[in-house]
Design a protein around this motif. Structure first.
Motif, PDB file in Angstrom:
ATOM      1  N   SER A   1       1.113  -1.411  -0.113  1.00  0.00           N
ATOM      2  CA  SER A   1       0.088   0.366  -0.079  1.00  0.00           C
ATOM      3  C   SER A   1       0.464   1.494  -0.005  1.00  0.00           C
ATOM      4  CB  SER A   1      -1.081   0.249   1.465  1.00  0.00           C
ATOM      5  OG  SER A   1      -2.129  -1.392   0.824  1.00  0.00           O
ATOM      6  N   ALA A   2       2.095   1.170   1.254  1.00  0.00           N
ATOM      7  CA  ALA A   2       2.751   2.482   0.852  1.00  0.00           C
ATOM      8  C   ALA A   2       3.669   2.555   0.338  1.00  0.00           C
ATOM      9  CB  ALA A   2       3.802   1.983   2.079  1.00  0.00           C
ATOM     10  N   LEU A   3       3.793   1.522  -1.710  1.00  0.00           N
ATOM     11  CA  LEU A   3       4.413   1.647  -2.756  1.00  0.00           C
ATOM     12  C   LEU A   3       4.040   1.453  -3.965  1.00  0.00           C
ATOM     13  CD1 LEU A   3       7.107  -1.286  -2.066  1.00  0.00           C
ATOM     14  CD2 LEU A   3       7.697   1.083  -1.797  1.00  0.00           C
ATOM     15  N   THR A   4       2.185   1.694  -3.621  1.00  0.00           N
ATOM     16  CA  THR A   4       1.236   2.048  -4.403  1.00  0.00           C
ATOM     17  C   THR A   4       1.679   3.303  -5.665  1.00  0.00           C
ATOM     18  OG1 THR A   4      -0.347   0.325  -3.367  1.00  0.00           O
ATOM     19  CG2 THR A   4      -0.772   1.772  -5.457  1.00  0.00           C
ATOM     20  N   GLY A   5       1.623   3.097  -6.733  1.00  0.00           N
ATOM     21  CA  GLY A   5       1.512   4.673  -7.181  1.00  0.00           C
ATOM     22  C   GLY A   5       3.285   5.321  -6.967  1.00  0.00           C
ATOM     23  N   ALA A   6       4.495   4.256  -5.889  1.00  0.00           N
ATOM     24  CA  ALA A   6       5.409   5.364  -6.033  1.00  0.00           C
ATOM     25  C   ALA A   6       6.519   5.034  -7.221  1.00  0.00           C
ATOM     26  CB  ALA A   6       5.934   4.722  -4.195  1.00  0.00           C
ATOM     27  N   ASP A   7       7.429   5.731  -7.361  1.00  0.00           N
ATOM     28  CA  ASP A   7       8.492   5.798  -8.147  1.00  0.00           C
ATOM     29  C   ASP A   7       9.825   5.185  -7.480  1.00  0.00           C
ATOM     30  OD1 ASP A   7       9.653   5.288 -10.283  1.00  0.00           O
ATOM     31  OD2 ASP A   7      10.376   7.674 -10.559  1.00  0.00           O
ATOM     32  N   ILE A   8      10.006   3.861  -7.424  1.00  0.00           N
ATOM     33  CA  ILE A   8      11.308   3.544  -6.682  1.00  0.00           C
ATOM     34  C   ILE A   8      12.040   3.488  -7.698  1.00  0.00           C
ATOM     35  CG2 ILE A   8      10.105   2.625  -4.531  1.00  0.00           C
ATOM     36  CD1 ILE A   8      10.225   0.440  -6.488  1.00  0.00           C
ATOM     37  N   SER A   9      12.548   3.719  -8.528  1.00  0.00           N
ATOM     38  CA  SER A   9      13.436   3.397  -9.795  1.00  0.00           C
ATOM     39  C   SER A   9      14.840   5.054  -9.652  1.00  0.00           C
ATOM     40  CB  SER A   9      13.037   3.488 -11.257  1.00  0.00           C
ATOM     41  OG  SER A   9      12.104   4.209 -11.321  1.00  0.00           O
ATOM     42  N   GLU A  10      14.070   5.824  -9.042  1.00  0.00           N
ATOM     43  CA  GLU A  10      14.546   6.814  -8.787  1.00  0.00           C
ATOM     44  C   GLU A  10      15.286   6.685  -7.385  1.00  0.00           C
ATOM     45  OE1 GLU A  10      16.900   8.439 -11.305  1.00  0.00           O
ATOM     46  OE2 GLU A  10      16.047   6.950 -12.382  1.00  0.00           O
ATOM     47  N   VAL A  11      15.531   6.039  -6.478  1.00  0.00           N
ATOM     48  CA  VAL A  11      15.506   6.643  -4.942  1.00  0.00           C
ATOM     49  C   VAL A  11      17.554   5.887  -4.798  1.00  0.00           C
ATOM     50  CG1 VAL A  11      15.304   5.431  -3.005  1.00  0.00           C
ATOM     51  CG2 VAL A  11      14.063   5.242  -4.153  1.00  0.00           C
ATOM     52  N   GLN A  12      17.668   7.197  -4.226  1.00  0.00           N
ATOM     53  CA  GLN A  12      18.721   7.327  -3.933  1.00  0.00           C
ATOM     54  C   GLN A  12      19.197   7.307  -2.480  1.00  0.00           C
ATOM     55  OE1 GLN A  12      21.326   8.902  -6.542  1.00  0.00           O
ATOM     56  NE2 GLN A  12      19.208   8.499  -7.500  1.00  0.00           N
ATOM     57  N   VAL A  13      20.587   5.538  -2.300  1.00  0.00           N
ATOM     58  CA  VAL A  13      20.748   5.009  -1.226  1.00  0.00           C
ATOM     59  C   VAL A  13      21.532   5.804  -0.823  1.00  0.00           C
ATOM     60  CG1 VAL A  13      21.480   3.676  -0.074  1.00  0.00           C
ATOM     61  CG2 VAL A  13      19.344   3.397  -1.695  1.00  0.00           C
ATOM     62  N   PRO A  14      22.186   6.572   0.622  1.00  0.00           N
ATOM     63  CA  PRO A  14      22.797   7.389   1.049  1.00  0.00           C
ATOM     64  C   PRO A  14      24.008   6.577   1.654  1.00  0.00           C
ATOM     65  CG  PRO A  14      20.959   6.964   2.373  1.00  0.00           C
ATOM     66  CD  PRO A  14      20.196   6.631   1.233  1.00  0.00           C
ATOM     67  N   ARG A  15      25.456   6.558   1.375  1.00  0.00           N
ATOM     68  CA  ARG A  15      26.468   5.760   1.180  1.00  0.00           C
ATOM     69  C   ARG A  15      27.165   5.987   1.978  1.00  0.00           C
ATOM     70  NH1 ARG A  15      24.493   0.639  -0.407  1.00  0.00           N
ATOM     71  NH2 ARG A  15      23.472   0.348  -2.826  1.00  0.00           N
ATOM     72  N   GLY A  16      26.844   7.118   3.167  1.00  0.00           N
ATOM     73  CA  GLY A  16      27.889   7.233   4.089  1.00  0.00           C
ATOM     74  C   GLY A  16      28.171   7.293   4.962  1.00  0.00           C
ATOM     75  N   TYR A  17      27.536   5.914   5.617  1.00  0.00           N
ATOM     76  CA  TYR A  17      28.456   4.814   6.454  1.00  0.00           C
ATOM     77  C   TYR A  17      29.694   4.670   6.008  1.00  0.00           C
ATOM     78  CZ  TYR A  17      26.455   1.502   3.043  1.00  0.00           C
ATOM     79  OH  TYR A  17      26.219   0.968   2.369  1.00  0.00           O
ATOM     80  N   ARG A  18      29.570   4.071   4.441  1.00  0.00           N
ATOM     81  CA  ARG A  18      30.892   3.444   4.276  1.00  0.00           C
ATOM     82  C   ARG A  18      31.686   4.460   4.453  1.00  0.00           C
ATOM     83  NH1 ARG A  18      31.494   2.239  -1.711  1.00  0.00           N
ATOM     84  NH2 ARG A  18      33.196   1.736  -1.308  1.00  0.00           N
ATOM     85  N   SER A  19      32.793   3.961   5.029  1.00  0.00           N
ATOM     86  CA  SER A  19      34.114   5.059   5.915  1.00  0.00           C
ATOM     87  C   SER A  19      35.209   4.220   5.663  1.00  0.00           C
ATOM     88  CB  SER A  19      33.584   4.958   7.428  1.00  0.00           C
ATOM     89  OG  SER A  19      34.657   3.904   7.914  1.00  0.00           O
ATOM     90  N   ARG A  20      36.610   5.297   4.391  1.00  0.00           N
ATOM     91  CA  ARG A  20      37.991   4.203   3.806  1.00  0.00           C
ATOM     92  C   ARG A  20      39.230   5.393   4.517  1.00  0.00           C
ATOM     93  NH1 ARG A  20      37.633   5.276  -2.238  1.00  0.00           N
ATOM     94  NH2 ARG A  20      37.384   2.543  -2.375  1.00  0.00           N
ATOM     95  N   PRO A  21      39.923   4.292   4.911  1.00  0.00           N
ATOM     96  CA  PRO A  21      41.021   4.937   5.458  1.00  0.00           C
ATOM     97  C   PRO A  21      41.846   5.713   4.856  1.00  0.00           C
ATOM     98  CG  PRO A  21      41.238   2.489   4.511  1.00  0.00           C
ATOM     99  CD  PRO A  21      40.145   2.768   4.557  1.00  0.00           C
ATOM    100  N   ALA A  22      42.553   6.544   5.244  1.00  0.00           N
ATOM    101  CA  ALA A  22      42.951   7.536   3.598  1.00  0.00           C
ATOM    102  C   ALA A  22      43.694   7.046   3.504  1.00  0.00           C
ATOM    103  CB  ALA A  22      43.579   8.633   5.105  1.00  0.00           C
ATOM    104  N   GLN A  23      44.173   6.905   2.262  1.00  0.00           N
ATOM    105  CA  GLN A  23      45.528   6.662   1.388  1.00  0.00           C
ATOM    106  C   GLN A  23      46.703   6.528   2.082  1.00  0.00           C
ATOM    107  OE1 GLN A  23      43.726   5.284  -1.754  1.00  0.00           O
ATOM    108  NE2 GLN A  23      45.817   4.507  -2.327  1.00  0.00           N
ATOM    109  N   LYS A  24      47.012   6.937   2.651  1.00  0.00           N
ATOM    110  CA  LYS A  24      48.566   7.599   3.262  1.00  0.00           C
ATOM    111  C   LYS A  24      47.872   6.078   5.076  1.00  0.00           C
ATOM    112  CE  LYS A  24      47.427  10.981   6.847  1.00  0.00           C
ATOM    113  NZ  LYS A  24      48.042  12.107   7.471  1.00  0.00           N
ATOM    114  N   GLY A  25      46.795   5.987   5.367  1.00  0.00           N
ATOM    115  CA  GLY A  25      47.071   4.870   6.341  1.00  0.00           C
ATOM    116  C   GLY A  25      46.580   3.428   5.883  1.00  0.00           C
ATOM    117  N   LEU A  26      46.615   3.119   4.359  1.00  0.00           N
ATOM    118  CA  LEU A  26      46.630   2.000   4.211  1.00  0.00           C
ATOM    119  C   LEU A  26      47.051   0.585   4.450  1.00  0.00           C
ATOM    120  CD1 LEU A  26      45.174   2.169  -0.024  1.00  0.00           C
ATOM    121  CD2 LEU A  26      43.341   2.398   2.244  1.00  0.00           C
TER     122      LEU A  26
END
Length: 200
Positions: A13-38
């Motif tokens: 019911s909540a998805l009825t009529g919703a366009d979910i093809s363009e949903v942007q998923v936040p990826r801020g949770y991906r932390s990466r070590p600094a290149q010098k700290g690899l």
């Protein structure tokens, strides 16, 4: 109506009529070590898996490998190893013959900093899969410039690598299992010990 059916009905019911093809998923949770700290992150993660890490410079590689091997150890090596190691070259040895060796020395294709994982694609200097799985000690040489931040970077590099499509072995520490009564046992499905020689 079951609780499951009720939940699914509410979702539909909540998805009825919703366009979910363009949903942007936040990826801020991906932390990466600094290149010098690899390199430091890689070493830390590899050691978390109860593996040994020894750092060395290129001119000291042969001596570092010799020091990491027990005196009198029998060593098997893959064809095309790009440095000298006193050992028997694998020419299709049987599993029983491989079991007679104390150690294997190989190179790697990639090291992953975030997970402390080493990836072998079994090309020149890495040998076939059985070679890195049967002897009790796997001594693996990884160069600092082979280390990438995380798994997506490794997968992207492997897809574009000259060895794309080859079998891969992803190694995170020595082989271990806790299948029986949650007691950790090492060496059941592969080497009991992993020693990484990090060349920088």
């Amino acid at each position: 109506m079951s609780a499951r059916d009720e939940i699914l009905l509410r979702v539909r019911s909540a998805l009825t009529g919703a366009d979910i093809s363009e949903v942007q998923v936040p990826r801020g949770y991906r932390s990466r070590p600094a290149q010098k700290g690899l390199v430091d992150r890689f070493v830390e993660r590899v050691e978390d898996y109860r593996a040994n890490v020894t750092r060395c410079a290129e001119p000291d590689l042969a001596d570092t490998i010799a020091a990491a091997l027990s005196p009198g150890a029998t060593v098997v090596i893959p064809e095309g190893l790009p440095f000298e190691v006193d050992g028997t070259v694998d020419t299709g040895l049987s599993p029983a013959e491989l079991d007679g060796f104390n150690a294997v020395v190989t190179t790697a294709t990639i090291g992953i900093a975030e997970t402390g994982t080493i990836v072998l694609t079994h090309g020149t200097g890495e040998g076939r899969r059985a070679l890195s799985l049967v002897p009790d000690l796997h001594l693996c040489v990884v160069r600092a410039d082979q280390i990438v931040p995380d798994v997506p970077d490794a997968v992207a590099l492997l897809d574009s690598h000259s060895n794309a499509g080859r079998p891969q072995t992803w190694i995170s520490g020595p082989s271990a299992t806790s299948d029986i009564e949650l007691i950790r046992v090492e060496g059941v499905h592969g080497p009991r010990a992993l020693h990484v020689i990090l060349v920088s």
